[in-house]
Design a protein around this motif. Structure first.
Motif, PDB file in Angstrom:
ATOM      1  N   ASP A 144     -32.538 -32.901  21.118  1.00  9.21           N
ATOM      2  CA  ASP A 144     -33.181 -31.587  21.077  1.00  9.21           C
ATOM      3  C   ASP A 144     -34.676 -31.723  20.787  1.00  9.21           C
ATOM      4  OD1 ASP A 144     -30.888 -30.160  21.633  1.00  9.21           O
ATOM      5  OD2 ASP A 144     -30.460 -29.654  19.539  1.00  9.21           O
ATOM      6  N   ALA A 145     -35.008 -32.570  19.813  1.00  8.49           N
ATOM      7  CA  ALA A 145     -36.415 -32.745  19.432  1.00  8.49           C
ATOM      8  C   ALA A 145     -37.215 -33.404  20.548  1.00  8.49           C
ATOM      9  CB  ALA A 145     -36.507 -33.579  18.156  1.00  8.49           C
ATOM     10  N   LEU A 146     -36.633 -34.421  21.172  1.00  4.93           N
ATOM     11  CA  LEU A 146     -37.325 -35.092  22.271  1.00  4.93           C
ATOM     12  C   LEU A 146     -37.529 -34.140  23.442  1.00  4.93           C
ATOM     13  CD1 LEU A 146     -35.540 -38.575  22.229  1.00  4.93           C
ATOM     14  CD2 LEU A 146     -37.783 -38.004  21.282  1.00  4.93           C
ATOM     15  N   ASP A 147     -36.519 -33.309  23.722  1.00  2.00           N
ATOM     16  CA  ASP A 147     -36.661 -32.300  24.773  1.00  2.00           C
ATOM     17  C   ASP A 147     -37.784 -31.319  24.429  1.00  2.00           C
ATOM     18  OD1 ASP A 147     -34.562 -33.391  26.240  1.00  2.00           O
ATOM     19  OD2 ASP A 147     -33.097 -31.907  25.581  1.00  2.00           O
ATOM     20  N   CYS A 148     -37.819 -30.886  23.183  1.00  8.11           N
ATOM     21  CA  CYS A 148     -38.804 -29.893  22.743  1.00  8.11           C
ATOM     22  C   CYS A 148     -40.238 -30.386  22.925  1.00  8.11           C
ATOM     23  CB  CYS A 148     -38.596 -29.562  21.263  1.00  8.11           C
ATOM     24  SG  CYS A 148     -37.396 -28.259  20.923  1.00  8.11           S
ATOM     25  N   PHE A 149     -40.517 -31.581  22.418  1.00  4.92           N
ATOM     26  CA  PHE A 149     -41.901 -32.021  22.263  1.00  4.92           C
ATOM     27  C   PHE A 149     -42.339 -33.137  23.212  1.00  4.92           C
ATOM     28  CE2 PHE A 149     -40.344 -30.546  18.054  1.00  4.92           C
ATOM     29  CZ  PHE A 149     -41.134 -29.407  17.957  1.00  4.92           C
ATOM     30  N   CYS A 150     -41.406 -33.730  23.936  1.00  2.00           N
ATOM     31  CA  CYS A 150     -41.741 -34.914  24.741  1.00  2.00           C
ATOM     32  C   CYS A 150     -41.388 -34.742  26.208  1.00  2.00           C
ATOM     33  CB  CYS A 150     -41.032 -36.153  24.180  1.00  2.00           C
ATOM     34  SG  CYS A 150     -40.998 -36.280  22.385  1.00  2.00           S
ATOM     35  N   THR A 151     -41.504 -33.520  26.711  1.00  2.00           N
ATOM     36  CA  THR A 151     -41.250 -33.260  28.130  1.00  2.00           C
ATOM     37  C   THR A 151     -42.417 -32.475  28.714  1.00  2.00           C
ATOM     38  OG1 THR A 151     -39.997 -31.240  27.607  1.00  2.00           O
ATOM     39  CG2 THR A 151     -38.729 -33.272  27.941  1.00  2.00           C
ATOM     40  N   GLY A 152     -42.433 -32.354  30.042  1.00  2.00           N
ATOM     41  CA  GLY A 152     -43.502 -31.627  30.706  1.00  2.00           C
ATOM     42  C   GLY A 152     -44.820 -32.362  30.567  1.00  2.00           C
ATOM     43  N   SER A 153     -45.859 -31.657  30.144  1.00  2.00           N
ATOM     44  CA  SER A 153     -47.174 -32.276  29.970  1.00  2.00           C
ATOM     45  C   SER A 153     -47.370 -32.832  28.562  1.00  2.00           C
ATOM     46  CB  SER A 153     -48.275 -31.247  30.270  1.00  2.00           C
ATOM     47  OG  SER A 153     -48.155 -30.132  29.407  1.00  2.00           O
TER      48      SER A 153
END
Length: 291
Positions: free
Chosen positions: A77-86
Motif C-alpha cells: 500500500d505504501a509503495l503504491d501510494c508514494f512510489c508510482t507515477g511521477s
C-alpha cells in the motif's frame, strides 16, 4: 498560430508534470512495531517525528509480530501510494523490515500497479491518480540498518518469544528460503552492519549488534548463517565492504553492498525511541542522500 498554441500547451503540461513529481523517504520498521499502521506520520518505532530523516519522510508501519506474508499488504500500500507515477522513493529499513521489503520486491516487484495520488486514507491506502498502471515501483535505492533478511540465530534457539509468527519467519533457514534474495528488481540494498554485541549474543556467530549477526546484516548469501567479523578479529573471516566476496569466499546476494561495517563496535541494534544504534548511521545517510 494554432501550432504555436498547441506547442505552448504541451510545454505547460510537461512542466506541470515535472513540477508534480515528488520524492519520498519511506521507513519500514522491524520486529516489535509500535507505530500506527496506516498512519504514515507515526514514527513511534523510530523516535521523535520532528527529527530529520530524509525528504518527505513517511513511516511505513506494520505490527512487527505477525508473519511477513500476512503483513505484506501494508508495505505494498505504501509503495503504491508514494512510489508510482511521477513520484520516486528512497527506502530505509530496520531488522525484519529488510526481510519484509526483500519479500515484497521479489514476489510483487514485477506486478502491475495502479498509479496512486499520494493522498492516504486512515487505512494507509491512496486514491488513483490518472487511472494508468505501471510495472513495480519507482525506488531509487534502499539503506538497511541491521538487515534481518538472512534471519537471526536468536529465533533458531528460541531466545525470542517462539509464539510470535514473525519469530518463526526469522529463523535463519526459513528467512533465507522465503524468497529469492537475488531478485531485487535491480534496486540496490546498501547494508549497515552494527557490531556492539553483548554477552548473551554469543549465540550469534561472528560479529553482531545483539540481535542480528554480520552474515545477515551484510547481505551474505547461503542457505544458513556463518561466522563473519571485523578485520581486527583473527578468529573468523572478514565481512568485506562493497560487493566483494568476503574473506573465505562467501558472497553477497545480488544488488547488495556493505556501506558500513562497525569496525569500532560502537552501534547496537536498538533505536531506543530516539533514532539510536545502527539506525542513527542510516538516518544520517538518508538526510545526506535522500533529497
Amino acid at each position: 498560430m494554432r501550432i504555436m498554441i498547441t506547442l505552448m500547451l504541451l510545454s505547460l503540461a510537461a512542466l506541470s508534470s515535472i513540477a508534480s513529481a515528488t520524492n519520498y523517504t519511506l521507513w519500514i520498521n522491524g520486529r516489535g512495531g509500535g507505530g500506527v499502521a496506516g498512519d504514515y506520520n507515526s514514527f513511534t518505532y523510530w523516535g521523535p517525528s520532528s527529527t530529520a530523516a530524509g525528504v518527505n519522510k513517511k513511516a511505513v508501519n506494520w505490527d512487527g509480530y505477525n508473519s511477513i506474508s500476512s503483513q505484506n499488504s501494508k508495505i505494498r500500500d505504501a509503495l503504491d501510494c508514494f512510489c508510482t507515477g511521477s513520484n520516486w522513493c528512497y527506502v530505509a529499513t530496520h531488522s525484519a523490515g529488510d526481510l519484509m521489503l526483500g519479500y515484497t520486491l521479489a514476489n510483487y516487484g514485477g506486478s502491475t500497479r495502479t498509479k496512486k495520488n499520494a493522498v492516504a486514507n486512515s487505512s494507509g491506502q491512496c486514491g488513483n491518480s490518472d487511472g494508468t498502471t505501471q510495472v513495480g515501483w519507482n525506488i531509487k535505492w534502499v539503506r538497511t540498518a541491521s538487515g534481518a533478511g538472512g534471519g537471526s540465530e536468536l529465533s533458531d534457539v528460541g531466545s525470542w518469544a517462539v509464539s510470535e509468527p514473525l519469530v518463526k519467519d526469522l529463523k535463519t533457514t526459513t528467512a533465507r528460503a522465503m524468497y529469492n534474495h537475488n531478485e531485487t528488481r535491480n534496486v540496490w540494498f546498501y547494508m549497515y552492519a552494527g557490531a556492539k554485541g553483548t554477552v548473551y549474543s554469543g549465540i550469534l556467530p561472528g560479529q553482531d549488534d545483539e540481535a542480528v549477526a554480520y552474515h545477515s546484516t551484510g547481505g551474505v548469501a547461503g542457505s544458513a548463517g556463518q561466522s563473519l567479523c571485523n578485520p581486527s578479529d583473527w578468529l573468523c573471516n572478514d565481512l568485506t565492504l562493497g560487493t566483494a566476496a568476503n574473506e573465505g569466499g562467501s558472497v553477497k546476494w545480488s544488488y547488495h553492498s556493505v556501506s558500513f561495517r562497525d569496525d569500532a563496535e560502537a552501534y547496537n541494534h536498538y533505536a531506543n525511541s530516539n533514532w539510536q544504534g545502527i539506525i542513527s548511521v542510516v538516518r544520517a545517510a538518508m538526510v545526506s542522500n535522500a533529497t
